[in-house]
Every structure is written in structure tokens, then in C-alpha cells.
Design a protein around this motif. Sequence first.
Motif, short mmCIF file in Angstrom:
data_model
loop_
_atom_site.label_atom_id
_atom_site.label_comp_id
_atom_site.label_asym_id
_atom_site.label_seq_id
_atom_site.Cartn_x
_atom_site.Cartn_y
_atom_site.Cartn_z
N VAL A 1 16.25 -10.67 -6.50
CA VAL A 1 16.68 -12.23 -6.88
C VAL A 1 15.36 -12.66 -7.78
O VAL A 1 15.85 -13.24 -8.84
CB VAL A 1 16.85 -13.07 -5.79
N VAL A 2 14.51 -12.09 -7.86
CA VAL A 2 13.27 -12.72 -8.73
C VAL A 2 13.65 -12.19 -10.19
O VAL A 2 13.38 -12.86 -11.14
CB VAL A 2 11.96 -12.15 -8.38
N LYS A 3 14.24 -11.01 -10.17
CA LYS A 3 14.36 -10.54 -11.60
C LYS A 3 15.68 -11.42 -12.11
O LYS A 3 15.82 -11.60 -13.36
CB LYS A 3 14.95 -9.02 -11.64
N THR B 1 5.36 -0.71 7.23
CA THR B 1 6.13 -1.76 6.42
C THR B 1 4.75 -2.63 5.47
O THR B 1 5.01 -2.59 4.15
CB THR B 1 6.90 -2.74 7.20
N GLN B 2 3.55 -2.93 6.14
CA GLN B 2 2.77 -3.86 5.39
C GLN B 2 1.96 -2.77 4.51
O GLN B 2 1.77 -3.23 3.37
CB GLN B 2 1.65 -4.12 6.51
N VAL B 3 1.85 -1.54 4.73
CA VAL B 3 1.43 -0.48 3.74
C VAL B 3 2.17 -0.46 2.72
O VAL B 3 1.67 -0.32 1.47
CB VAL B 3 1.00 0.66 4.56
N ILE B 4 3.42 -0.29 2.76
CA ILE B 4 4.37 0.00 1.65
C ILE B 4 4.43 -1.26 0.81
O ILE B 4 4.22 -1.15 -0.38
CB ILE B 4 5.81 0.36 2.20
N TYR B 5 4.29 -2.60 1.33
CA TYR B 5 4.57 -3.73 0.82
C TYR B 5 2.93 -3.88 -0.16
O TYR B 5 3.06 -4.25 -1.44
CB TYR B 5 4.39 -4.92 1.91
N ALA B 6 2.14 -3.60 0.46
CA ALA B 6 0.79 -3.49 -0.21
C ALA B 6 0.51 -2.77 -1.47
O ALA B 6 0.03 -3.07 -2.31
CB ALA B 6 -0.42 -3.32 0.65
N VAL B 7 1.00 -1.48 -1.31
CA VAL B 7 1.33 -0.47 -2.30
C VAL B 7 2.07 -0.99 -3.65
O VAL B 7 1.51 -0.86 -4.62
CB VAL B 7 1.58 0.85 -1.92
N GLY B 8 3.29 -1.64 -3.36
CA GLY B 8 4.17 -1.99 -4.22
C GLY B 8 3.48 -3.22 -4.91
O GLY B 8 3.51 -3.38 -6.16
N ALA B 9 2.90 -4.13 -4.08
CA ALA B 9 2.23 -5.53 -4.73
C ALA B 9 1.01 -5.14 -5.54
O ALA B 9 0.91 -5.57 -6.60
CB ALA B 9 1.89 -6.40 -3.78
N GLY C 1 7.20 -11.88 -9.43
CA GLY C 1 7.59 -10.37 -9.38
C GLY C 1 6.46 -9.55 -8.87
O GLY C 1 6.69 -8.67 -8.32
N VAL C 2 5.22 -10.02 -8.65
CA VAL C 2 4.13 -9.33 -8.08
C VAL C 2 4.21 -9.48 -6.60
O VAL C 2 4.30 -8.55 -5.80
CB VAL C 2 2.70 -9.89 -8.57
N ILE C 3 4.36 -10.57 -6.20
CA ILE C 3 4.33 -11.02 -4.78
C ILE C 3 5.44 -10.47 -4.08
O ILE C 3 5.54 -10.01 -3.03
CB ILE C 3 4.28 -12.51 -4.49
N PHE C 4 6.66 -10.90 -4.68
CA PHE C 4 8.11 -10.34 -4.31
C PHE C 4 8.60 -9.39 -4.88
O PHE C 4 9.70 -9.18 -5.25
CB PHE C 4 8.91 -11.74 -4.09
N TRP C 5 7.94 -8.10 -4.93
CA TRP C 5 8.43 -6.96 -5.98
C TRP C 5 9.84 -6.50 -5.45
O TRP C 5 10.53 -5.69 -6.07
CB TRP C 5 7.32 -6.02 -6.13
N PHE C 6 10.06 -6.61 -3.97
CA PHE C 6 10.97 -5.85 -3.44
C PHE C 6 12.33 -6.73 -3.53
O PHE C 6 13.29 -6.50 -3.09
CB PHE C 6 10.65 -5.76 -2.06
#
Length: 223
Positions: free
Chosen positions: A170-172, A67-75, A162-167
Motif C-alpha cells: 500500500v505504501v507504493k 519474523t523479527q529478523v526478516i523484518y530487520a534485514v528488509g528494513a 517505505g523503509v519502515i513498512f517495506w513489506f
Amino acid sequence: SLARLFLLVSIAVSLIFPLFHFTAENRIVPSIGSLIPTSWLPEVVVLSDGAHQVKETHINFDVWLLTQVIYAVGAAIMLVLFIIRLFRLFRRIYTTPSYPVEKFTILESPQDEQASFSFFNFIFIGNASELSEHERSLIIDHERVHAQRLHSFDVLLTNFLGVIFWFNPVVKIYKKTLIHLHEYEADARTVKYHDVNDYCSLLAKVALLSADIRLANHFSNSL
């Protein structure tokens, strides 16, 4: 406006609230860690006599690490896009002919077909050769409201979130809502000092233009 203030305060509260820790004797809502195992494969233990014993614990596949790897790649991807947009915006600002009006910098490009936009005290008038002096004045007054009310701060804030909470979708939603509020406020303040029909005619004239500057306040975004 109160609506904009409410959205900004709600963003601040949503960021600060998770920093508080609440404890209770009986946990009403279970934590995610208590529901999702850290791994899925059984642990095999080799005993001193060479026998194998399978324990009912799971440690070979770390779900949280994945999960951390997926989040880091997305961010990381979102951060690169954010930096590219900033670079394009500043390159646009510093390569366009400009002149000062009060404390603002007006940028006009006669051959540019992009729509008008503002970024803090920089006001860009796109396709300036197609606009009359009065129409330019209307656009400057509109964008001046964005600059005075620091609407660009809201846009930068929501893009950074949007960078930090790209997933988080609600940010959009927050970003879109804030942009609409910006345009409502700019339109309302501008028509106080100009003829409504002239202003609406100008909106109709530039409505089909679009600008690919996502970190700015666009005149053509007006509803």
C-alpha cells in the motif's frame, strides 16, 4: 488539493490508530498471537527418575524471532538504499552549476541528458542546451509549484515509510498516487499563465527523458 490532503491525513491516521488499545468482553477478531504458535517442536522434559516426558508445548523454534529478523534485514536494506539515494541527490545538487532565481536555486547542466526535476527549492533543468529560454521558463514555473506546495515533503515521507513498512504494498500505491496528484496540480497551476499548446509541446519534447533521482519531483512524470 483535497485529494492530497486526504492521503496525507489517512497516512497520519493509519500511524496513530494502532497506538490506541480497545478491549471488549468477547473478542470478535482474534489476535495473530492466538492463532500462530510461537514454536513448532515439542518440549522434552527429563524427570527425576531419568524418564523422558514429551509435553504438548512448543518452545524450541521461535516463529516471532524469525519474523523479527526478516523484518530487520528488509528494513536495513531499504534504509541503505534510502541513504544512497539521498547521497546521490545531494551530490548532484552541489556539483551542478547553479544560479538563484527569487528564493529558488536553478541548476543547469548543458551536457546532462537527465530529465528536469525539483527537490524543495532546488530546480534542476536537465539537457539545458536543448531547450530554449522560453522552455526553461516553463519548466521553472512548473517546478516552482512543486517547491511552493512542498511536494518534496510527500515524496520523502512516502520513501521513509517505505523503509519502515517495506513489506506493505500500500505504501507504493500511496507514493505513486501522490506523485500523480503533484503533477496534476503543477500542470494545472502552470497552464494558467502560459499557452496550453506550448506547454504540451514541451511535455512531449522531454517525455522520453528519464531521471534516476527517486526522491525528487520529475518534470517528465507529468501524465
